[in-house]
Motif scaffolding. Structure first.
Motif, short mmCIF file in Angstrom:
data_model
loop_
_atom_site.label_atom_id
_atom_site.label_comp_id
_atom_site.label_asym_id
_atom_site.label_seq_id
_atom_site.Cartn_x
_atom_site.Cartn_y
_atom_site.Cartn_z
N VAL A 233 0.84 -1.19 0.00
CA VAL A 233 0.00 0.00 0.00
C VAL A 233 0.88 1.25 0.00
O VAL A 233 1.86 1.32 0.74
CB VAL A 233 -0.92 0.02 1.24
N THR A 234 0.55 2.21 -0.85
CA THR A 234 1.21 3.51 -0.82
C THR A 234 0.24 4.53 -0.23
O THR A 234 -0.79 4.83 -0.85
CB THR A 234 1.60 3.98 -2.24
N PRO A 235 0.52 5.05 0.98
CA PRO A 235 -0.33 6.13 1.49
C PRO A 235 0.08 7.45 0.84
O PRO A 235 1.26 7.81 0.85
CB PRO A 235 -0.01 6.16 3.00
N VAL A 236 -0.88 8.16 0.24
CA VAL A 236 -0.61 9.49 -0.32
C VAL A 236 -1.17 10.49 0.66
O VAL A 236 -2.39 10.54 0.87
CB VAL A 236 -1.27 9.67 -1.70
N ARG A 237 -0.28 11.27 1.28
CA ARG A 237 -0.72 12.16 2.35
C ARG A 237 -0.02 13.50 2.22
O ARG A 237 1.13 13.58 1.78
CB ARG A 237 -0.42 11.53 3.71
N ASP A 238 -0.74 14.53 2.62
CA ASP A 238 -0.18 15.88 2.70
C ASP A 238 0.07 16.12 4.18
O ASP A 238 -0.87 16.34 4.94
CB ASP A 238 -1.20 16.87 2.13
N THR A 239 1.31 16.05 4.60
CA THR A 239 1.61 16.03 6.04
C THR A 239 1.90 17.42 6.61
O THR A 239 2.28 17.54 7.78
CB THR A 239 2.83 15.13 6.32
N ARG A 240 1.67 18.47 5.81
CA ARG A 240 2.07 19.79 6.30
C ARG A 240 1.30 20.23 7.54
O ARG A 240 1.83 20.95 8.38
CB ARG A 240 1.93 20.83 5.18
N LEU A 241 0.04 19.76 7.67
CA LEU A 241 -0.75 20.15 8.85
C LEU A 241 -0.20 19.51 10.13
O LEU A 241 -0.32 20.07 11.21
CB LEU A 241 -2.22 19.77 8.64
N SER A 242 0.42 18.34 10.00
CA SER A 242 0.95 17.69 11.20
C SER A 242 2.40 18.11 11.48
O SER A 242 3.02 17.63 12.41
CB SER A 242 0.86 16.17 11.06
N GLU A 243 2.92 19.02 10.64
CA GLU A 243 4.29 19.49 10.86
C GLU A 243 4.28 20.98 11.21
O GLU A 243 5.04 21.77 10.67
CB GLU A 243 5.12 19.26 9.59
N LEU A 244 3.38 21.35 12.12
CA LEU A 244 3.27 22.75 12.52
C LEU A 244 4.53 23.16 13.29
O LEU A 244 5.20 22.33 13.88
CB LEU A 244 2.03 22.93 13.40
N PRO A 245 4.84 24.46 13.27
CA PRO A 245 6.03 24.93 13.98
C PRO A 245 5.97 24.58 15.47
O PRO A 245 4.87 24.47 16.04
CB PRO A 245 5.99 26.45 13.77
N PRO A 246 7.13 24.45 16.11
CA PRO A 246 7.17 24.03 17.52
C PRO A 246 6.31 24.88 18.45
O PRO A 246 5.64 24.34 19.34
CB PRO A 246 8.66 24.16 17.88
N HIS A 247 6.29 26.21 18.24
CA HIS A 247 5.54 27.05 19.19
C HIS A 247 4.03 26.76 19.10
O HIS A 247 3.32 26.86 20.09
CB HIS A 247 5.83 28.54 18.97
N VAL A 248 3.56 26.36 17.91
CA VAL A 248 2.13 26.07 17.78
C VAL A 248 1.82 24.70 18.38
O VAL A 248 0.80 24.50 19.04
CB VAL A 248 1.70 26.13 16.29
N ARG A 249 2.73 23.75 18.15
CA ARG A 249 2.51 22.42 18.76
C ARG A 249 2.52 22.53 20.29
O ARG A 249 1.77 21.85 20.98
CB ARG A 249 3.58 21.44 18.28
N GLU A 250 3.37 23.42 20.82
CA GLU A 250 3.43 23.61 22.26
C GLU A 250 2.09 24.17 22.78
O GLU A 250 1.58 23.74 23.82
CB GLU A 250 4.58 24.57 22.60
N LEU A 251 1.50 25.11 22.01
CA LEU A 251 0.18 25.64 22.40
C LEU A 251 -0.85 24.51 22.42
O LEU A 251 -1.70 24.45 23.31
CB LEU A 251 -0.26 26.72 21.40
N GLY A 252 -0.77 23.61 21.44
CA GLY A 252 -1.70 22.47 21.39
C GLY A 252 -1.54 21.58 22.61
O GLY A 252 -2.52 21.10 23.19
#
Ligand SMILES: [Zn+2]
Length: 288
Positions: free
Chosen positions: A144-163
């Motif tokens: 299986v080849t997953p085709v994914r746009d991963t940019r939403l899960s690669e948010l900058p560190p300061h935003v992930r910290e807020l999450g």
């Protein structure tokens, strides 16, 4: 006229369930088999639920996904000389024109959606993925080849910290409400940002189509396609009930409704839900 026995044997099925009724389902799912016998198309969208407050649009997200999905299905099925990205661009322009006179399309929360599209004929399978819905290509032998746009899960560190801060606070507390508002603002600032540092969703600007993940695979090396919105791909991404590779096999065995049922069961047993307890869940499966 049908020129191929394999095309005639194509089978598809789909399931789409709202995450929190009576809130309307904001996903869109479709499969079309152009009568030319040349193949078919699938289009799946996941409308982005706006946070509380104005979004500048009098129509709402379900209207937007129905318009955009319908235009994308029609264009990708009938304008085969256009790439899927060109079809998305034209579909976005058509949808924007349909509410430009009544709505503020420059609003940061103007209705928007993730997009998955695939189009196949006797020779090739084309794909397009934008934002966090996914397309799985199953190959002969089961790879299986997953085709994914991963940019939403690669948010900058300061935003992930807020999450992380939001998730650590007791739900419903004033601190939680404040932290969540700050997180939502930070994410909104990254969505379709002109400098390209964030992530892309299909909103009012046709130019966003150029940022989609696209590709082409020989038809002979694809046995099935599975498109899932993130409410259904939780099966692997959040609940780890199996890998991306195992997902098409599960759907072949239990159907798209079986996949969504397993997700709902996992959500019901989740003692520490992160974000939405359950989300609109859509799966479209096509066996070629
Ligand atoms: Zn509108």
């Amino acid at each position: 006229m049908c020129r191929s026995g394999r095309l005639a044997a194509m089978r598809s099925e789909m399931t789409s369930e709202p995450g929190s009724p009576p809130h309307p389902n904001e996903d869109y799912a479709s499969v079309a088999l152009p009568a030319s016998g040349e193949g078919g198309v699938l289009v799946v969208l996941d409308g982005v639920t706006p946070p509380e407050g104005d979004d500048g649009c009098v129509h709402g997200v379900p209207w937007f996904t129905a318009r955009l999905g319908g235009a994308m299905l029609e264009l990708s099925g009938s304008r085969r000389e256009l790439t899927l990205a060109a079809c998305l661009s034209a579909a976005l322009a058509r949808t924007a024109d349909a509410h430009r006179s009544t709505c503020d399309l420059s609003h940061v929360r103007t209705p928007q959606a993730t997009v998955v599209a695939a189009r196949w004929d006797a020779d090739t399978v084309e794909h397009l993925v934008l934002s966090d819905s996914s397309l799985l290509l199953e190959h002969p032998g089961g790879a299986v080849t997953p085709v994914r746009d991963t940019r939403l899960s690669e948010l900058p560190p300061h935003v992930r910290e807020l999450g992380r801060e939001v998730r650590a606070l007791p739900e419903g507390s004033p601190e939680h409400v404040r932290a969540r508002a700050a997180y939502v603002r930070a994410v909104e600032g990254l969505r379709n940002a002109p400098d390209g540092t964030g992530f892309w969703t299909a909103a009012a600007d046709p130019a966003v189509a150029a940022h989609a993940v696209t590709g082409t695979t020989p038809r002979a090396s694809v046995t099935a396609l599975l498109a899932v919105t993130d409410g259904a791909s939780r099966w692997t991404e959040r609940f780890r009930l199996g890998t991306w590779e195992q997902l098409p096999a599960l759907v072949r065995k239990l159907g798209t409704s079986g996949l969504v049922a397993q997700v709902r069961a996992a959500e019901a047993g989740d003692v520490a839900p992160r974000g939405k307890r359950s989300d609109d869940a859509t799966a479209v499966f096509v066996e070629l």
